[in-house]
Design an enzyme around this catalytic site. Sequence first.
Site, mmCIF file in Angstrom:
data_model
loop_
_atom_site.group_PDB
_atom_site.id
_atom_site.type_symbol
_atom_site.label_atom_id
_atom_site.label_comp_id
_atom_site.label_asym_id
_atom_site.label_seq_id
_atom_site.Cartn_x
_atom_site.Cartn_y
_atom_site.Cartn_z
ATOM 1 N N THR A 37 48.883 39.539 48.899
ATOM 2 C CA THR A 37 49.655 40.637 48.307
ATOM 3 C C THR A 37 49.773 41.822 49.262
ATOM 4 O O THR A 37 50.588 42.709 49.060
ATOM 5 C CB THR A 37 49.014 41.119 46.987
ATOM 6 O OG1 THR A 37 47.663 41.499 47.257
ATOM 7 C CG2 THR A 37 49.037 40.014 45.944
ATOM 8 N N TYR A 154 45.246 32.555 30.852
ATOM 9 C CA TYR A 154 45.019 31.856 32.132
ATOM 10 C C TYR A 154 45.115 30.341 31.947
ATOM 11 O O TYR A 154 45.820 29.644 32.686
ATOM 12 C CB TYR A 154 43.650 32.250 32.686
ATOM 13 C CG TYR A 154 43.235 31.517 33.938
ATOM 14 C CD1 TYR A 154 43.738 31.890 35.187
ATOM 15 C CD2 TYR A 154 42.338 30.451 33.884
ATOM 16 C CE1 TYR A 154 43.357 31.213 36.339
ATOM 17 C CE2 TYR A 154 41.956 29.771 35.027
ATOM 18 C CZ TYR A 154 42.453 30.158 36.252
ATOM 19 O OH TYR A 154 42.081 29.481 37.393
ATOM 20 N N THR A 156 46.575 28.634 29.618
ATOM 21 C CA THR A 156 47.950 28.239 29.288
ATOM 22 C C THR A 156 48.812 28.210 30.550
ATOM 23 O O THR A 156 49.617 27.291 30.755
ATOM 24 C CB THR A 156 48.542 29.217 28.253
ATOM 25 O OG1 THR A 156 47.696 29.211 27.107
ATOM 26 C CG2 THR A 156 49.946 28.818 27.849
HETATM 27 N N1 LIG Z 1 37.493 29.925 41.577
HETATM 28 C C1 LIG Z 1 37.485 29.001 40.642
HETATM 29 O O1 LIG Z 1 36.448 28.669 40.034
HETATM 30 C C2 LIG Z 1 38.761 28.284 40.281
HETATM 31 C C3 LIG Z 1 38.685 27.249 39.341
HETATM 32 C C4 LIG Z 1 39.837 26.554 39.009
HETATM 33 C C5 LIG Z 1 41.031 26.881 39.614
HETATM 34 N N2 LIG Z 1 41.088 27.890 40.503
HETATM 35 C C6 LIG Z 1 42.396 28.191 41.101
HETATM 36 O O2 LIG Z 1 42.277 28.185 42.505
HETATM 37 C C7 LIG Z 1 43.233 29.086 43.069
HETATM 38 C C8 LIG Z 1 42.534 30.045 44.019
HETATM 39 O O3 LIG Z 1 41.530 30.720 43.303
HETATM 40 P P1 LIG Z 1 40.399 31.586 44.016
HETATM 41 O O4 LIG Z 1 39.198 31.460 43.179
HETATM 42 O O5 LIG Z 1 40.356 31.267 45.466
HETATM 43 O O6 LIG Z 1 41.009 33.063 43.774
HETATM 44 P P2 LIG Z 1 40.785 34.437 44.542
HETATM 45 O O7 LIG Z 1 39.581 34.395 45.398
HETATM 46 O O8 LIG Z 1 40.870 35.471 43.479
HETATM 47 O O9 LIG Z 1 42.078 34.533 45.497
HETATM 48 C C9 LIG Z 1 43.340 34.645 44.901
HETATM 49 C C10 LIG Z 1 44.408 34.582 45.967
HETATM 50 O O10 LIG Z 1 45.687 34.712 45.306
HETATM 51 C C11 LIG Z 1 46.374 35.837 45.843
HETATM 52 N N3 LIG Z 1 47.137 36.498 44.792
HETATM 53 C C12 LIG Z 1 46.647 37.074 43.672
HETATM 54 N N4 LIG Z 1 47.648 37.607 42.945
HETATM 55 C C13 LIG Z 1 48.786 37.361 43.629
HETATM 56 C C14 LIG Z 1 50.141 37.668 43.402
HETATM 57 N N5 LIG Z 1 50.533 38.336 42.331
HETATM 58 N N6 LIG Z 1 51.071 37.262 44.312
HETATM 59 C C15 LIG Z 1 50.666 36.613 45.416
HETATM 60 N N7 LIG Z 1 49.393 36.289 45.703
HETATM 61 C C16 LIG Z 1 48.474 36.664 44.810
HETATM 62 C C17 LIG Z 1 45.290 36.747 46.416
HETATM 63 O O11 LIG Z 1 45.855 37.592 47.387
HETATM 64 P P3 LIG Z 1 45.168 39.020 47.766
HETATM 65 O O12 LIG Z 1 43.985 38.707 48.620
HETATM 66 O O13 LIG Z 1 46.236 39.759 48.460
HETATM 67 O O14 LIG Z 1 44.777 39.642 46.439
HETATM 68 C C18 LIG Z 1 44.319 35.720 46.972
HETATM 69 O O15 LIG Z 1 44.759 35.271 48.218
HETATM 70 C C19 LIG Z 1 43.900 29.775 41.878
HETATM 71 O O16 LIG Z 1 45.113 29.109 41.578
HETATM 72 C C20 LIG Z 1 42.907 29.574 40.765
HETATM 73 O O17 LIG Z 1 43.532 29.613 39.494
HETATM 74 C C21 LIG Z 1 39.978 28.609 40.850
#
Ligand SMILES: NC(=O)c1ccc[n+]([C@@H]2O[C@H](COP(=O)([O-])OP(=O)(O)OC[C@H]3O[C@@H](n4cnc5c(N)ncnc54)[C@H](OP(=O)(O)O)[C@@H]3O)[C@@H](O)[C@H]2O)c1
Length: 257
Positions: A37, A154, A156
């Site tokens: 972002t 989330y 959904t």
């Molecule tokens: N962590 C878990 O346990 C888990 C479990 C199941 C699924 N997931 C999925 O895995 C994926 C990554 O999760 P994570 O845990 O690595 O999340 P994270 O550490 O919170 O990182 C989120 C990433 O998404 C970017 N982002 C957030 N809002 C955005 C927006 N509006 N437009 C563009 N980019 C945006 C952030 O960019 P910035 O750095 O600029 O904010 C960051 O690069 C997600 O799809 C999440 O739903 C995660």
Amino acid sequence: MRFKGQSAVVTGGTRGIGRAIASQLAWEGASVLLTGTDGAQAEKIAQDISSETGGSVWGTRCEVSDQESVRTLAETAKRLFSTVDVLVNNAAIARRNRIGDITLSEWNEVMAVNATGTFLVTRDVLPLMTTGYASIVNVSSQSGKRGEALLSHYATSKAAQICMTKSFALELAPAIRVNAVCPGYIETDMILEHYEVQAGLRGLKPTDIKDEMLARIPLGRMQEPHTIADLVLFLASDQARDLTGQAINISGGMVMD
Ligand SMILES: NC(=O)c1ccc[n+]([C@@H]2O[C@H](COP(=O)([O-])OP(=O)(O)OC[C@H]3O[C@@H](n4cnc5c(N)ncnc54)[C@H](OP(=O)(O)O)[C@@H]3O)[C@@H](O)[C@H]2O)c1
């Protein structure tokens, strides 16, 4: 070097799982455009990954819920690569709240980033995926399959990503494969925030929330960003040439269907 000579776009590549995916793609020979972002931060992370891997990595700003921003991302990808072989829709946000306390703007924000963002980025990058063997991987979640208390918006949005995966796979075959991964729990910023907010909502300690989550996992441990990245790269690679429309669990056995 499964991706030597290929190009990849990874949304949300600045942190957590997305950073691991961008890094592993670069290690395996892909030229990578990652997004965040904040444009300056995305460029910095891209430089870091490039130094670590010796690969060609670029970073750019993209707000995935914003049509103009996504259009600019697609233009940047076209200028850098001409064609795109791999698209990973990873960017997402999580909000936690009781159903009765979720405002319309909170609900819409989660849908806009997680579900609509996946649609917008796919729609605009698709015209570049002309190689005949391109692949899209959507990073969904176990919560999109089984639901999750206090995370109904989330969960959904993650179910919507799974349905998009299947619909896009049907429409884009045979030229483009589309699959999803459904991770369990990975201790990224998203989950660290989860411990705090859930604890606050339920009058518990953050460590209680973590213990409760661990107790749900048959293998007894959370996943790591790099193990999710391993699965994403497998799905994106020719090794998965017979897979499309699949939403694959990677949750230590927590979800089995
Ligand atoms: N962590 C878990 O346990 C888990 C479990 C199941 C699924 N997931 C999925 O895995 C994926 C990554 O999760 P994570 O845990 O690595 O999340 P994270 O550490 O919170 O990182 C989120 C990433 O998404 C970017 N982002 C957030 N809002 C955005 C927006 N509006 N437009 C563009 N980019 C945006 C952030 O960019 P910035 O750095 O600029 O904010 C960051 O690069 C997600 O799809 C999440 O739903 C995660």
